[in-house]
Design an enzyme around this catalytic site. Structure first.
Site, short mmCIF file in Angstrom:
data_model
loop_
_atom_site.label_atom_id
_atom_site.label_comp_id
_atom_site.label_asym_id
_atom_site.label_seq_id
_atom_site.Cartn_x
_atom_site.Cartn_y
_atom_site.Cartn_z
N GLU A 9 0.80 -1.22 0.00
CA GLU A 9 0.00 0.00 0.00
C GLU A 9 0.84 1.27 0.00
OE1 GLU A 9 -2.87 -0.11 3.16
OE2 GLU A 9 -3.94 -1.81 2.31
N GLU A 62 -5.31 -8.78 0.98
CA GLU A 62 -5.93 -8.54 2.29
C GLU A 62 -7.42 -8.29 2.11
OE1 GLU A 62 -4.34 -5.36 4.78
OE2 GLU A 62 -2.30 -5.88 4.15
C1 BGP Z 1 -4.27 -2.33 5.61
C2 BGP Z 1 -2.86 -2.61 6.06
C3 BGP Z 1 -2.73 -3.58 7.17
C4 BGP Z 1 -3.85 -3.57 8.18
C5 BGP Z 1 -5.22 -3.34 7.58
C6 BGP Z 1 -6.27 -2.97 8.61
O1 BGP Z 1 -4.36 -1.07 5.07
O2 BGP Z 1 -2.08 -3.08 4.98
O3 BGP Z 1 -1.46 -3.42 7.72
O4 BGP Z 1 -3.56 -2.85 9.28
O5 BGP Z 1 -5.21 -2.31 6.62
O6 BGP Z 1 -6.14 -1.63 8.94
P1 BGP Z 1 -6.22 -1.07 10.40
O7 BGP Z 1 -5.37 -1.94 11.24
O8 BGP Z 1 -5.72 0.33 10.31
O9 BGP Z 1 -7.66 -1.13 10.76
#
Ligand code: BGP
Length: 473
Positions: A162, A373
């Site tokens: 990202e 993800e």
């Molecule tokens: C994505 C990231 C992850 C993870 C996920 C959930 O953007 O790649 O690292 O953290 O989001 O986000 P958050 O933990 O901020 O809710």
């Protein structure tokens, strides 16, 4: 496993799960420094221990394998390999990732390794991180160390996780280190340097004669405009430049989006760092696959009156804030009354999975895609029997997976899906209350015991049914 079997697994990132922040020669990372005392770390949590994957990785990988998963996505901590960001290699860091990779292979999990997931070595961050052009070559040197150490066994690599969202949180929202707010110059510069760094690492990988594939992971920012929007096509053009084209065009087509420079110039945004020689780097550094993290879409409308401002919610249910931005004369994020949001103010919109995949196919053709993800953050407490009945997560993920399969049936070349996350871990700035895991981790117990949630068993069944229905013929 047949060579073309669909990959089903889970994804993590080093800072979020490893813990062991100062063990075995690891250097300081920018998140170690930020989380130890920066007042902008508003919930006071650190990744010092997290779920302690560093000492529990066998247990976690066993759990994934017993859950019928056949892949595991994780990231390497740059400062565990190169404590100062450049120079001397920490052999104990190499040993750790060798153990993780070897154990994955022993258990039938294809390792999918990301080189950089938000956590710069502090020594590099202090020199300006990706706002400094020198970081490009530092990143490529680090990538070479990893390719040489692990490239014989790792067949799926991603350069950067990202790049856009990292640049956004660090330079627009200001909640991630180095905490710049609404700094458009720095935002685009960081995105650009990340794109060059990624392309150089891809070109290096391809030149080394290794047999795997390499890609980049983007946060899917499928842009849609609300029905009342004035000049929706213009809004979409601007938003695509802001959210995703800089990453997608450079990495898939090997070129800078044609509209980028005129757009930045018209808006008095710095372009002095864009170098002609980088155009060749982009051409040489085209990816083999795209990793797509899918959580939400960007639902936008026009915005011409009022100030530019950004809003974010790292307090969850303690805050009524939604996630979004208003940029004067560009656009603002808006509400769709028909969709739900999670307690951190992010839209839950399963159809964005289908739309994002179809849009990528429409624009970029048959590029292989991994959903690197997808998941759902919630507050969770186990019931009296110790079980977590996470039906919301199951409903949510089922909706996104159904949309992924529909897109595959409509011609999208999707090769795998990764749940964020296989076990509970640290959520950037939000701390530990926002849980994503298929497996519950008790963060109050020093032994960090793990207990599978209902979603873990649901996911196992879904994988087995998919294999039975689609891959057994
Ligand atoms: C994505 C990231 C992850 C993870 C996920 C959930 O953007 O790649 O690292 O953290 O989001 O986000 P958050 O933990 O901020 O809710």
């Amino acid at each position: 496993m047949s060579a073309d079997a669909f990959l089903w697994g889970g994804a993590t990132a080093s800072y979020q799960c490893e813990g062991a922040w100062n063990e075995d020669g690891k250097g300081l990372g920018e998140w170690d420094v930020f989380s130890h005392g920066n007042p902008l770390n508003i919930n006071g949590a650190t990744g010092d221990v997290s779920c302690d994957f560093y000492h529990h990785f066998r247990e976690d990988i066993d759990m994934m394998a017993s859950g019928s998963q056949n892949t595991f996505r994780f990231s390497i901590s740059w400062s565990r390999i190169l404590p100062e960001g450049t120079g001397k290699v920490n052999e104990k860091g190499i040993d750790f990732y060798n153990s993780v990779i070897d154990y994955c292979l022993e258990k039938g999990l294809e390792p999918n390794v990301t080189l950089f997931h938000y956590d710069l070595p502090n020594a590099i961050a202090e020199k300006g991180g990706f706002a400094n052009r020198e970081t490009i070559d530092d990143f490529v040197a680090y990538a070479r160390v990893c390719f040489e150490a692990f490239g014989d066994r790792v067949k799926l690599w991603a350069t950067i996780n990202e790049p856009r969202y990292y640049a956004y949180c660090s330079n627009m929202v200001g909640n991630y280190p180095p905490n710049h707010s609404l700094d458009f110059d720095r935002y685009f510069k960081v995105c650009y340097h990340e794109a060059v760094a990624s392309a150089k690492a891809v070109a290096l990988y391809h030149s080394m004669g290794l047999t795997g594939q390499i890609g980049i992971v983007i946060d899917s920012c499928n842009v849609e405009t609300s029905p009342e929007t004035r000049e929706p096509e213009l809004i979409k053009l601007k938003a695509d430049l802001f959210y995703d084209q800089l990453v997608l065009d450079t990495s898939i087509r090997g070129e800078l989006p044609g509209a980028l420079v005129p757009f930045l110039r018209e808006n008095d945004i710095d372009t002095s760092y864009i170098k002609f020689e980088d155009m060749l780097t982009f051409q040489r550094g085209k990816i083999d696959f795209l990793g797509l993290n899918v959580y939400n879409r960007m639902y936008l409308t026009d915005y011409s009156e009022g100030e530019t401002e950004v809003f974010h919610n790292n307090r969850g249910a303690w805050s009524k804030k939604k996630e979004g931005i208003r940029i004067k004369d560009w656009f603002e994020t808006t509400d769709d009354p028909n969709t739900k949001r999670n307690l951190w103010g992010r839209e839950i919109y399963p159809k964005c999975m289908y739309n994002a995949l179809m849009e990528i196919r429409g624009r970029y053709g048959d590029i292989p895609v991994y959903i690197t993800e997808n998941g759902h953050g919630c507050y969770e407490t186990p019931g009296p029997d110790g079980r977590v009945e996470d039906d919301d997560r199951i409903d949510m993920m089922q909706g996104y997976i159904d949309n992924m399969i529909k897109a595959m049936d409509d011609g999208c070349n999707v090769k795998g899906y990764y749940a964020w996350s296989p076990m509970d871990l640290y959520s950037w700035v939000n701390g530990y209350e926002k849980r994503y895991g298929l497996v519950y981790v008790d963060f109050d117990d020093p032994a960090r015991p793990r207990t599978p949630k209902k979603s873990y068993y649901w996911y196992k069944q879904l994988i087995e049914d998919y294999r039975h229905d689609r891959e057994s013929q």
